[in-house]
Design a protein around this motif. Structure first.
Motif, short mmCIF file in Angstrom:
data_model
loop_
_atom_site.label_atom_id
_atom_site.label_comp_id
_atom_site.label_asym_id
_atom_site.label_seq_id
_atom_site.Cartn_x
_atom_site.Cartn_y
_atom_site.Cartn_z
N MET A 25 0.83 -1.21 0.00
CA MET A 25 0.00 0.00 0.00
C MET A 25 0.87 1.26 0.00
N LEU A 26 0.68 2.13 -0.97
CA LEU A 26 1.44 3.38 -1.10
C LEU A 26 2.94 3.17 -0.84
N GLU A 27 3.47 2.14 -1.51
CA GLU A 27 4.85 1.72 -1.25
C GLU A 27 5.86 2.84 -1.54
N GLY A 28 5.52 3.70 -2.51
CA GLY A 28 6.48 4.71 -2.93
C GLY A 28 6.56 5.92 -2.02
N THR A 29 5.70 5.97 -1.00
CA THR A 29 5.69 7.15 -0.13
C THR A 29 6.71 7.00 0.99
N THR A 30 7.68 7.89 1.01
CA THR A 30 8.71 7.81 2.05
C THR A 30 8.62 9.04 2.96
N ALA A 31 9.39 9.00 4.02
CA ALA A 31 9.37 10.11 4.98
C ALA A 31 10.15 11.32 4.48
N GLU A 32 10.89 11.12 3.40
CA GLU A 32 11.71 12.23 2.92
C GLU A 32 10.88 13.20 2.08
N ILE A 33 10.70 14.38 2.59
CA ILE A 33 9.84 15.37 1.92
C ILE A 33 10.69 16.23 0.98
N TYR B 153 -6.35 4.99 2.42
CA TYR B 153 -5.11 4.30 2.03
C TYR B 153 -3.95 4.73 2.94
N VAL B 154 -3.95 6.00 3.31
CA VAL B 154 -2.92 6.51 4.22
C VAL B 154 -3.10 5.85 5.59
N ALA B 155 -4.36 5.83 6.06
CA ALA B 155 -4.64 5.27 7.39
C ALA B 155 -4.24 3.81 7.45
N ARG B 156 -4.54 3.07 6.37
CA ARG B 156 -4.19 1.65 6.33
C ARG B 156 -2.67 1.47 6.34
N THR B 157 -1.99 2.28 5.54
CA THR B 157 -0.53 2.18 5.48
C THR B 157 0.08 2.45 6.84
N GLU B 158 -0.44 3.47 7.52
CA GLU B 158 0.15 3.87 8.81
C GLU B 158 -0.51 3.15 9.99
N LYS B 159 -1.46 2.26 9.69
CA LYS B 159 -2.17 1.49 10.74
C LYS B 159 -2.81 2.40 11.78
N LEU B 160 -3.52 3.41 11.28
CA LEU B 160 -4.15 4.39 12.17
C LEU B 160 -5.66 4.36 12.02
N PRO B 161 -6.39 4.68 13.09
CA PRO B 161 -7.85 4.76 12.95
C PRO B 161 -8.23 5.90 12.00
#
Lengths: 551, 457
Positions: B1-9, B396-404
């Motif tokens: 899920m959203l594999e290409g998103t990294t923490a580097e902005i 999709y973001v919530a799922r990737t980050e395992k957040l409610p």
């Protein structure tokens, strides 16, 4: 269709098809009536279908099912390729609407890859880009996309204003390709091109052929190698087809373009054979690959039990090995052992029920097979964006007049590849043809439909309403824009673009899913709730107050 | 899920990734659907109309009808006049609306079609039947966002239709802003409770949440009538809810018919609803009924009951400016900490206003207009949060980050509650509170170690 059904062609309710046609056309202003009249036919002689006014301009002001060229190109054909980074060049809307809305499900092939289908990327053009040009914005966007994701390839899609302001997306792509050293290519699929999504399919085919097909000559180690063209993996259809073919020992190099990877497309010219599911969206590719590489093609249909069996047997016959022919029969027998009890049970309830299908460029035809499997009767059908050959069969191709809208779509000049054209393939094709085997074949929808049923191209909202009023079919296959209109009238609607987020419906397991869904929908009691118990005496629901409570 | 998103902005100047907005015309279409017997008309390629209808249908799960000029390449070169005239002729003959609301697209904007001139010509040529109306608004997709389109369409209702008879009536105008049909229904209920006579425009209740009666009604009962739109010029006051969506229409009405206005935030949460109710009370020169006071009290009670879970709760939220202003204010009222607030719609002033709102619990909050969900996602990777709120795309973001995740705003394509239950008003506040705490508790019930699972929360 089972011999047991021998009812009126338009089902138990309503008038004959010719009367219904008149009734639907009645309300239109003269010019509209003339135009729509050509797109609505009674299938009087299925063996020699009448000429239908398909692939003609939509009448402005008619509530149409159709979308645009961008939707056909980015949304349908290229959109599903998961490991290409897709950039829409234009204002924000087009990229946003085509973001995950077509159920292009996919599985990444290897750890570390990115599925770009979950992303919507766009140049988000603002007013100054429209005034001063957007080429610089596009080049910067490509650079930023590369820096951020390092994709294998980047694909760029033009939207309406891009064509009008004259941005040269192809030059930008070429320049960036040289600069970054990855494959970058553009599609001039502005929404105003052609008369529907169909123009976008053609533009997409051209681009895929020019920029991807034939890039990777790595040999594929498999005895029987084919490509499935025109299968988009809605609900996992491509995976079910792959499962069945694998059981038979047939290897798919590329499915264009459902769930496919960039690499598979680049390598798919190594196949022995192309089989075509959706003729409308991809026949161009089948033809071009045959001309360049000698790969023959024929039409298949993995929607429906009988269609699936027939398609498997034809592929086996093409290869002609007894071992494969026998294996296919074993697979069919094993799969049928699971399908038959379900179908036998469901058929007792679906027998003789009626359906109407208005969708796509192939589904309105393919899904008739599934309804036939269930002993249901298709009383009316039509495509949203197909051409005459999809209705009347490919034998009309030489007689189709090319109008101004189609002429604007490029026809690629394709010649045999000097080194990679495989002359053995056309020879094999010729020999098989002499024994009665058909290639490059599609007989169209109308030949399969019963005599005196209705054929309606790009059905309008008004015609759909009239159809339901007159016939009240047990189920209608259509799309999201019609779904709730149809269901408000108490008729269940199966979305045949998105499958109502279910599926797969292809192959054997898919057929069982479809039978169960249609059984549920045509047996539902939910519509009965529409009437409150205090109206069961036959009185109409109380009239609502004519004016809102206030002011 | 959203594999290409990294923490580097990385700074991006040209590439929008996962937008938190869409284009103007869909907003114009939504607003026009809130007019009784109105056919929204998209002047451009038919793809625009198909996309807008599809997305609005997926959100509302109800029929969304609209027509299009179905431009081809020829129309794009020679202008869309012939297409629009043919369209109007067909629309009035076949679909018989009272009013057609034409909005433009980037295509017709770029070629510069003069819509008022085409409407005038159509009238002269007898294409527009006696007593029927055609109005228009310009909604270029390359400026603003879908909310701007909604605002422009609302202003067009006033420009074309509001009339001043010279006699001021004891009627209040309400521009509800871009909210759900259920929210408009709730705003009307509040006005009725307070005892104010009103005209609401647009009003999509009973249009896009129409009841199932076994029949299809192309024009359902709901929607503001043309007569009501005209009468708005005689009202004594306008309440414009949601500054971005409603100020233009209110200002136009003041200019044209001298109806004064008051611009309020959307009535989401305690204080914003208080402001709306108070404005209704003052307008009606009446008292707030005890029942409504009790509704308020129940919301405050629920907030206090749950405050231990809400205090300093770190929230990332994206959406549309008006929605965010009120929702974030509500979150702050509850003691939560907005960490990052993103909209795709441009707006520097809005950023400043949000900064002020967030400062009560989090002066360091990251506030950005003309931004996107991808940026928010990257920011979250660097600055952990407890909960994400936004439209369906955020899941999709919530799922990737395992957040409610709590769905809020437009569009919501995968849940059904937004069409039935309001977010505005005190009862709407309770619903939002329920959704937030449900999301937090569901996650705890599912993921906490066995020895930490609590029966009572």
């Amino acid at each position: 269709m089972s011999d047991a059904i021998n009812k009126a062609p338009m089902g138990p309710h309503g008038p004959d098809a010719a009367t219904a046609r008149e009734e639907m056309l009645k309300i239109y202003p003269k010019k509209t009536q003339r135009k729509r009249g050509k797109q609505m036919l009674v299938n009087e002689d299925p063996a020699t279908p009448a000429e239908i006014g398909a692939n003609s301009r939509t009448v402005p002001g008619i509530i149409t099912q159709r979308g645009c060229s961008y939707a056909g190109c980015k949304g349908v054909v290229i959109g599903p390729i998961y490991d290409i980074l897709h950039i829409t060049h234009g204002p924000i809307g087009c990229g946003w609407y085509s973001w995950l809305s077509r159920r292009n499900i996919t599985k990444i092939r290897a750890e570390g890859e990115t599925n770009y289908l979950q992303y919507s990327m766009s140049t988000d053009m603002q007013e100054d880009h429209i005034v001063f040009g957007g080429e610089k914005q596009l080049a910067t966007a490509i650079q930023e996309a590369y820096d951020e994701f390092h994709p294998k390839a980047i694909s760029v899609y033009a939207t309406c204003p891009v064509g009008l302001i004259g941005d040269d997306i192809h030059t930008v792509c070429r320049t960036m390709k040289e600069k970054l050293g990855i494959n970058i290519f553009g599609f001039s699929c502005e929404g105003y091109k052609g008369v529907s999504q169909s123009a976008g399919h053609h533009i997409a085919n051209n681009g895929v052929f020019k920029h991807m097909i034939g890039l990777d000559d790595t040999p594929v180690e498999a005895k029987y190698k084919i490509n499935i063209l025109g299968e988009y993996n809605i609900g996992g259809d491509a995976w079910e087809i792959d499962r069945v073919l694998q059981l038979c020992g047939i290897h798919i190099i590329g499915t264009l373009s459902g769930g496919v990877s960039y690499g598979e497309i680049c390598n798919c010219h190594m196949a022995d054979l192309n089989v075509v599911m959706c003729h409308r969206s991809i026949n161009y590719m089948a033809e071009m690959m045959e001309e360049k590489f000698g790969i023959p093609w024929f039409k298949v249909n993995f929607i429906g039990i009988e269609g699936t069996k027939k398609s498997l047997r034809k592929i086996a016959q093409y290869f002609g090995d007894k071992e494969l022919i026998d294996r296919v029969e074993e697979v069919i027998a094993a799969e049928m052992a699971e399908v038959k009890p379900v179908l036998d049970d469901i058929r007792t309830r679906t027998f003789g029920k009626t359906a109407a299908l208005f969708v796509g460029g192939s589904r309105a035809h393919h899904y008739q097979d599934l309804f036939e499997d269930m002993d249901m009767q298709v009383i009316a059908a039509g495509y949203e964006f197909a051409h005459r050959d999809d209705y009347e069969g490919r034998d009309v191709l030489p007689h189709i007049k090319i109008d101004a809208d189609s002429r604007n779509i490029e026809e690629l000049e394709v010649t045999a590849d000097e080194t990679r054209f495989d002359a053995a393939k056309p020879e094999k094709k010729k020999a098989l043809e002499e024994s009665g085997f058909t290639f490059s074949d599609y007989e169209g929808m109308m030949r399969q439909m019963a005599k005196d049923t209705l054929v309606i191209d790009d059905i309008s909202h008004h015609e759909m309403e009239k159809l339901i009023e007159m016939y009240h079919p047990d189920v209608i296959g259509s799309g999201i824009k019609d779904k709730y209109v149809i269901e408000k009238m108490g008729v269940p609607c199966k979305q045949l673009h998105s499958y109502d987020y279910g599926g797969p419906y292809a192959g054997f397991k898919g057929a069982v899913n479809f039978f169960k869904d249609i059984d549920r929908m045509t047996s539902t009691k939910v519509w009965k709730l529409a009437r409150a118990p205090w109206h069961t005496d036959g009185s109409e629901p109380a009239e609502k107050e004519a004016t809102p409570a206030s002011a | 899920m959203l594999e290409g998103t990294t923490a580097e902005i990385r700074e991006r100047k040209a590439l929008r990734i996962n937008p938190a907005k869409t284009c103007q015309p869909i907003g114009a279409m939504y607003a026009a659907l809130g007019i009784n017997k109105c056919m929204p008309h998209s002047h451009g390629s038919q793809g625009c109309c198909a996309y807008h209808r599809s997305q609005l249908t997926r959100h509302h799960k109800d029929p969304v009808v609209a027509t299009t000029s179905s431009f081809t390449e020829g129309a794009s070169v020679f202008g869309g006049m012939a297409n629009l005239k043919t369209a109007l002729s067909n629309i009035f003959n076949i679909y018989e609306p009272d009013i057609v609301a034409v909005h433009t697209t980037c295509l017709s904007e770029v070629i510069g079609d003069d819509i008022p001139m085409i409407i005038k010509k159509s009238a002269e040529d007898g294409i527009i039947p006696e007593g029927k109306v055609v109005i228009h608004t310009n909604t270029p997709s390359f400026a603003g966002s879908h909310v701007t389109g909604f605002s422009n369409q609302c202003a067009a209702f006033v420009k074309y239709l509001a009339e001043s008879s010279g006699e001021t009536k004891n009627v209040l105008n309400i521009f509800p802003g871009w909210v759900e049909p259920a929210d408009m229904r709730e705003m009307k209920r509040l006005a009725e409770m307070v005892g104010v006579e009103y005209i609401m425009a647009p009003d999509t209740s009973d249009v896009l949440d129409s009841p199932h009666d076994g029949k299809y009604h192309m024009y359902p009962d709901g929607g503001t009538t043309v007569a009501q739109l005209k009468a708005m010029g005689d009202s004594f006051l306008t309440l414009a809810l949601g500054p971005l969506a409603s100020t233009a229409a209110a200002t136009e009405l003041e200019k044209k018919c001298k109806v004064p206005n008051k611009v309020l935030e959307l009535p989401i949460g305690v204080k914003a609803t208080d402001e709306f109710v108070n404005a209704l009370r003052l307008a009606g020169d009446t008292a707030v009924p005890a029942d409504l006071e009790k509704e308020r009290g129940r919301l405050v009670d629920m907030i206090s009951d749950m405050s231990q879970y809400l205090h300093n709760l770190k929230i990332a939220i994206f959406g549309d400016p008006d929605h965010l202003t009120s929702m974030v204010s509500f979150l702050v009222e509850m003691g939560a900490k907005p960490m990052i607030v993103i909209t795709g719609t441009p707006g520097k002033k809005w950023e400043a206003k949000m900064k002020e709102i967030c400062s009560e619990t989090n002066p360091e909050a990251e506030i950005l207009a003309f931004s996107d969900i991808h940026y928010m996602h990257q920011w979250i990777k660097n600055n952990p949060v407890d909960l994400i709120m936004g439209n369906t795309y955020g899941k999709y973001v919530a799922r990737t980050e395992k957040l409610p995740y709590v769905r809020f705003g437009f569009p919501i394509l995968d849940r059904v509650g937004h069409r039935a239950f309001p977010s505005v008003g005190y009862t709407g506040g309770m619903r939002i509170l329920e959704k937030i705490t449900d999301a937090l508790f569901d996650q705890r019930d599912r993921e906490d170690p066995d020895h930490e699972v609590e029966l009572v929360l």
